[in-house]
Design an enzyme around this catalytic site. Structure first.
Site, PDB file in Angstrom:
ATOM      1  N   HIS A  87       5.750   6.778  -2.410  1.00 38.27           N
ATOM      2  CA  HIS A  87       6.561   5.214  -2.694  1.00 38.27           C
ATOM      3  C   HIS A  87       5.903   4.146  -2.170  1.00 38.27           C
ATOM      4  O   HIS A  87       4.968   4.122  -0.907  1.00 38.27           O
ATOM      5  CB  HIS A  87       7.913   5.451  -2.099  1.00 38.27           C
ATOM      6  CG  HIS A  87       8.086   4.713   0.131  1.00 38.27           C
ATOM      7  ND1 HIS A  87       7.772   5.762   0.373  1.00 38.27           N
ATOM      8  CD2 HIS A  87       8.145   4.223   0.290  1.00 38.27           C
ATOM      9  CE1 HIS A  87       7.250   6.262   1.695  1.00 38.27           C
ATOM     10  NE2 HIS A  87       8.110   5.033   1.554  1.00 38.27           N
ATOM     11  N   HIS A  91       0.541  -1.214   0.323  1.00 37.70           N
ATOM     12  CA  HIS A  91      -0.146  -0.216  -0.314  1.00 37.70           C
ATOM     13  C   HIS A  91       0.929   1.432   0.226  1.00 37.70           C
ATOM     14  O   HIS A  91       1.823   1.131   0.373  1.00 37.70           O
ATOM     15  CB  HIS A  91      -0.557   0.055   1.614  1.00 37.70           C
ATOM     16  CG  HIS A  91       0.349   0.218   2.472  1.00 37.70           C
ATOM     17  ND1 HIS A  91      -0.130  -1.126   3.248  1.00 37.70           N
ATOM     18  CD2 HIS A  91       0.010   1.124   3.297  1.00 37.70           C
ATOM     19  CE1 HIS A  91       1.089  -0.595   4.503  1.00 37.70           C
ATOM     20  NE2 HIS A  91       1.094   0.667   4.607  1.00 37.70           N
TER      21      HIS A  91
END
Length: 182
Positions: free
Chosen positions: A125, A41
């Site tokens: 990221h 995630h």
């Protein structure tokens, strides 16, 4: 409760990422602890231990005026850098600006409600692994095994408030609520 907000990945995207991450896992050997596929995630805001669930939910309403967007997972790297990697990640190409806007809007609303958040600028990221002691070489090899080009693309339609329960086999994540983008 230990809470964070995230942009979750659709199952189809996790399936697209699986071959590249498996190559990295095989190449990285024992020097890297890789994120389980089901837990991938984009973290937008980490709240830590808190009982302010209602305040977190109210703050998340702020993203409802932001539009949905396409996001491309592309590129790779390490924090703090390849010289001494500690966290391995995949980056964002298309959708980076919009993802930053979602995180910044959410964090501003959370701070207004008294949450103490990390002051570092948001860097979108996808954490794929954490480097173990003396695992630098394995980490660099693992990262080299991941293609630099676009690996997946999806429509970002909502964010999630996630509870993280730490256990002997790692963290267990449970989505408590989702908040749609416009």
């Amino acid at each position: 409760m230990r809470l964070f907000f995230a942009l979750q990945l659709p199952e189809s995207v996790k399936e697209q990422l699986a071959p590249a991450l498996e190559r990295a896992r095989q190449t990285g050997d024992e020097g890297v602890g890789f994120t389980r596929l089901e837990q991938l995630h984009f973290t937008l805001a980490f709240l830590g231990e808190t009982d302010k669930l209602e305040d977190a939910t109210a703050a998340a309403q702020s993203v409802g005026e932001l539009p949905q967007f396409d996001l491309a997972i592309s590129g790779r790297g390490a924090f703090p850098g390849l010289g001494r990697p500690r966290v391995l990640w995949l980056g964002v190409d298309d959708g980076k600006k919009q993802l930053c806007e979602v995180a910044e809007t959410l964090c501003a609303a959370l701070k207004e409600r008294g949450f103490k958040l990390d002051d570092r600028p948001f860097k979108p990221h996808l954490t794929i692994g954490r480097v173990k002691p003396r695992g630098d070489k394995d980490a660099r090899r693992a990262l080299e095994a991941v293609p630099k080009n676009e690996l997946a693309r999806f429509a970002a339609r909502e964010i999630a408030l996630v509870q993280s329960v730490l256990g002997p086999n790692g963290a267990k994540h449970t989505v408590l609520r989702t908040f749609p983008l416009k």
